[in-house]
Write an enzyme that holds these catalytic residues in place. Structure first.
Site, mmCIF file in Angstrom:
data_model
loop_
_atom_site.group_PDB
_atom_site.id
_atom_site.type_symbol
_atom_site.label_atom_id
_atom_site.label_comp_id
_atom_site.label_asym_id
_atom_site.label_seq_id
_atom_site.Cartn_x
_atom_site.Cartn_y
_atom_site.Cartn_z
ATOM 1 N N ARG A 171 0.844 -1.196 0.000
ATOM 2 C CA ARG A 171 0.000 0.000 0.000
ATOM 3 C C ARG A 171 0.874 1.238 0.000
ATOM 4 O O ARG A 171 1.715 1.392 0.890
ATOM 5 C CB ARG A 171 -0.899 0.000 1.232
ATOM 6 C CG ARG A 171 -1.704 -1.285 1.267
ATOM 7 C CD ARG A 171 -2.990 -1.144 1.974
ATOM 8 N NE ARG A 171 -3.758 -2.376 1.796
ATOM 9 C CZ ARG A 171 -4.945 -2.585 2.309
ATOM 10 N NH1 ARG A 171 -5.515 -1.650 3.025
ATOM 11 N NH2 ARG A 171 -5.573 -3.720 2.081
ATOM 12 N N GLU A 199 0.775 4.031 1.107
ATOM 13 C CA GLU A 199 0.316 5.006 2.106
ATOM 14 C C GLU A 199 1.330 6.131 2.149
ATOM 15 O O GLU A 199 2.514 5.895 2.341
ATOM 16 C CB GLU A 199 0.259 4.372 3.506
ATOM 17 C CG GLU A 199 -0.304 2.978 3.579
ATOM 18 C CD GLU A 199 -1.773 2.967 3.953
ATOM 19 O OE1 GLU A 199 -2.372 4.055 3.925
ATOM 20 O OE2 GLU A 199 -2.302 1.882 4.238
ATOM 21 N N HIS A 212 1.243 1.951 10.329
ATOM 22 C CA HIS A 212 1.125 1.668 8.893
ATOM 23 C C HIS A 212 2.466 1.262 8.313
ATOM 24 O O HIS A 212 3.499 1.847 8.638
ATOM 25 C CB HIS A 212 0.633 2.903 8.131
ATOM 26 C CG HIS A 212 -0.806 3.196 8.364
ATOM 27 N ND1 HIS A 212 -1.232 4.098 9.293
ATOM 28 C CD2 HIS A 212 -1.920 2.684 7.782
ATOM 29 C CE1 HIS A 212 -2.551 4.138 9.288
ATOM 30 N NE2 HIS A 212 -3.002 3.289 8.390
ATOM 31 N N GLU A 263 -7.564 -0.643 14.737
ATOM 32 C CA GLU A 263 -8.267 -1.636 13.911
ATOM 33 C C GLU A 263 -7.322 -2.777 13.544
ATOM 34 O O GLU A 263 -6.189 -2.555 13.154
ATOM 35 C CB GLU A 263 -8.739 -0.940 12.623
ATOM 36 C CG GLU A 263 -9.412 -1.881 11.647
ATOM 37 C CD GLU A 263 -9.455 -1.301 10.224
ATOM 38 O OE1 GLU A 263 -9.869 -0.147 10.045
ATOM 39 O OE2 GLU A 263 -9.076 -2.052 9.300
ATOM 40 N N SER A 299 -10.762 -5.973 8.764
ATOM 41 C CA SER A 299 -11.981 -5.553 8.067
ATOM 42 C C SER A 299 -12.551 -6.765 7.365
ATOM 43 O O SER A 299 -11.792 -7.605 6.867
ATOM 44 C CB SER A 299 -11.679 -4.535 6.966
ATOM 45 O OG SER A 299 -11.352 -3.318 7.515
HETATM 46 P P1 AMO Z 1 -8.315 -3.410 4.931
HETATM 47 O O1 AMO Z 1 -7.830 -2.473 3.892
HETATM 48 O O2 AMO Z 1 -9.070 -2.823 6.082
HETATM 49 O O3 AMO Z 1 -9.249 -4.524 4.291
HETATM 50 O O4 AMO Z 1 -7.071 -4.222 5.507
HETATM 51 C C1 AMO Z 1 -7.272 -5.267 6.429
HETATM 52 C C2 AMO Z 1 -6.312 -5.156 7.599
HETATM 53 O O5 AMO Z 1 -4.954 -5.162 7.132
HETATM 54 C C3 AMO Z 1 -4.158 -4.344 7.966
HETATM 55 N N1 AMO Z 1 -3.543 -3.282 7.148
HETATM 56 C C4 AMO Z 1 -2.329 -2.756 7.367
HETATM 57 N N2 AMO Z 1 -1.396 -2.990 8.288
HETATM 58 C C5 AMO Z 1 -0.267 -2.268 8.254
HETATM 59 N N3 AMO Z 1 0.000 -1.329 7.327
HETATM 60 C C6 AMO Z 1 -0.904 -1.036 6.371
HETATM 61 N N4 AMO Z 1 -0.632 -0.106 5.456
HETATM 62 C C7 AMO Z 1 -2.144 -1.765 6.350
HETATM 63 N N5 AMO Z 1 -3.233 -1.745 5.574
HETATM 64 C C8 AMO Z 1 -4.057 -2.673 6.067
HETATM 65 C C9 AMO Z 1 -5.066 -3.753 9.022
HETATM 66 C C10 AMO Z 1 -6.417 -3.853 8.384
HETATM 67 O O6 AMO Z 1 -7.445 -3.932 9.347
HETATM 68 N N6 AMO Z 1 -9.907 -6.617 1.406
HETATM 69 C C11 AMO Z 1 -10.157 -6.128 2.737
HETATM 70 C C12 AMO Z 1 -10.327 -7.260 3.721
HETATM 71 C C13 AMO Z 1 -11.578 -8.073 3.511
HETATM 72 O O7 AMO Z 1 -12.679 -7.480 3.438
HETATM 73 O O8 AMO Z 1 -11.474 -9.312 3.472
HETATM 74 C C14 AMO Z 1 -8.986 -5.239 3.157
HETATM 75 O O9 AMO Z 1 -7.907 -5.265 2.604
HETATM 76 O O10 AMO Z 1 -4.974 -4.576 10.171
#
Ligand code: AMO
Ligand code: ATP
Length: 434
Positions: A211, A213, A220, A357, A360
């Protein structure tokens, strides 16, 4: 090559060869000690200067800290030694000499900042407490895999180089794929969904997500480990049950198999396996409770995403892992199904640790026409996702699933202040190597 005895297995009465790193040399005059460290622990090597060969004493005591040495000698009981035994050496080989100047001190006597530690992970993981984090991370993944197996889910691996993104267009890393635009995958979302309509039906994946970000936060990463689950014939409540089972299994595995590591982190008294069902709050209840804490400058209204301070206030209020359910459809992704009796309300859920969180998920839209409409509403061209949508014409059962951030799970479990502590070689805005 590895015919050495681990330090933890060296028993009085044996003649052994141990090999490892010079943790410390203590010279008390007529007697001196070299503390040798390997992956199982430490052992004292005793040098009685008057009674031993001068060359052996000179080599043993002249070697720099953190050099690799192999020592052969008799093991004897010695109550004053740190582990109750010591070795009187017959021979000592310097296998790999270390520089006298080290970028960080593995004995932990001198603190190093996180950036220095990340630049020198090899030395950093010679410290018991850092090593413990990664042994616990490995146990988390092991117990999670076992728990998925108990749920009859099959482990899959999906591509990380993809033609399109799913979780919103801005966070993608573009790459060039033989002259064609491609991206690093943000989530196995669409692929795992395709598998619930296959003969596998219930799947999980543990793999990297990428990602782009822009922000730099303690929670993150630009490359994270996602623990993904998806099952045919599950609704969102069953997906939440599975989520709870998996997270508890991770804690249970660590409680059962990582007591030494928890001690190294000084968490043996604090560490608790979450008990009971995780409370399930609706989004509406969540914003009401956040507003009631008075922690936010502005009151939240229906349709707002939860700001970080809101998550913290609610987390403190709830005080344990919990779910937030029934989100407004408009702030959940297009692939999440709305409630049949209310299209403003989505079946999407988040699972929260009191501090952030973790997960999701939701029930998915499995009806072809509604799915294509969802793409259009999201501003995505359904044609680009034809490989995905067309499978929904050939018998796609109702299904649900979720994604759990692996590093966030380890971070919250151990109370680490920064997510980078839970990754060997983190990728962030500033860090592309090592
Ligand atoms: P989402 O984008 O909320 O959902 O990501 C799910 C979980 O992944 C972790 N996460 C991260 N951890 C660290 N750094 C990041 N940049 C980062 N981005 C995400 C978090 C987050 O809650 N496809 C959906 C999931 C689904 O519906 O099955 C998804 O990607 O803990
Ligand atoms: P010196 O006379 O130069 O001090 P020495 O050979 O007489 O040396 P000792 O008086 O036996 O040494 O020990 C010095 C210190 O090391 C003491 O504090 C003793 O408790 C400790 N010591 C001795 N042998 C051991 C051992 N095998 N393990 C741990 N500590 C030891």
């Amino acid at each position: 090559m590895d015919d050495r005895t681990y330090t933890a297995d060296a028993e009085p009465g044996q003649t052994v060869t141990v090999a490892g790193w010079v943790h410390e040399i203590r010279d008390l005059g007529g007697i001196a000690f070299l503390i040798l460290r390997d992956t199982t622990g430490k052992i004292q090597v005793k040098f009685e200067k008057d009674e031993m060969d001068d060359d052996l004493v000179e080599t043993g005591l002249g070697v720099h800290r953190e050099s690799v040495v192999a020592v052969t000698g008799d093991v004897e009981e010695e109550p004053r030694a740190p582990t109750g035994v010591e070795i009187t050496p017959d021979s000592l080989d310097v296998v790999a000499e270390a520089d006298p100047e080290l970028p960080l001190d593995p004995s932990g006597k001198v603190d190093a900042d996180l950036s220095t530690r990340l630049d020198n992970r090899t030395l950093d993981l010679r410290k018991d407490e850092t090593k413990a984090i990664f042994e616990i991370r490995a146990e988390v993944l092991r117990s999670v895999r076992e728990a998925f197996r108990d749920l009859d889910a099959t482990e899959i691996n999906t591509p990380k180089i993809v033609a399109t993104g799913t979780e919103g267009g801005t966070e993608l890393f573009p790459i060039t794929y033989f002259g064609q635009e491609a991206f690093m995958n943000q989530s196995p979302q669409l692929f795992k969904q395709l598998m619930v309509g296959s003969g596998l039906e219930r799947v999980f994946e543990i793999g990297p997500i990428f990602r782009a970000e822009e922000h730099n936060t303690p929670r993150h990463l630009n490359e994270a480990t996602s623990i993904d689950f998806e099952s045919a014939f599950y609704d969102h409540t069953e997906a939440m049950d599975a989520c709870e089972t998996i997270v508890k299994a991770a804690y249970e595995g660590v409680a059962e198999n990582c007591q030494d590591q928890l001690e190294a982190l000084d968490l043996q008294d604090e560490f608790e396996v979450p008990e009971g069902d995780f409370p399930r709050l609706t989004y509406e209840e969540a914003i009401e409770r956040i507003n009631a804490t008075g922690e936010l400058d502005e009151q939240l209204v229906w349709g707002d995403d939860l700001p970080t301070e809101g998550e913290h206030a609610l987390g403190q209020d709830v005080g344990e892992h919990y779910f937030i359910t029934d989100w407004p459809s408009e702030i959940k992704p297009f692939y999440i199904k709305d409630h049949d009796d209310d299209e403003q309300l989505s079946t999407g859920f988040d699972m929260m640790h009191p501090t952030m969180e973790l997960v999701s998920g939701g029930q998915r839209e499995h009806r072809y026409d509604e799915l294509v409409e969802g793409f259009e509403q999201q501003g995505l061209d359904p044609k680009q996702f034809d490989y995905y949508t067309k499978m929904f014409k050939y018998g796609m059962p109702p299904h649900a699933g979720w994604g759990l951030g692996g590093e966030r799970l380890v971070m919250t479990m151990l109370g680490l202040g920064n997510i980078r502590e839970a990754v060997l070689f983190p990728r962030d805005r500033q860090r592309l190597s090592p």
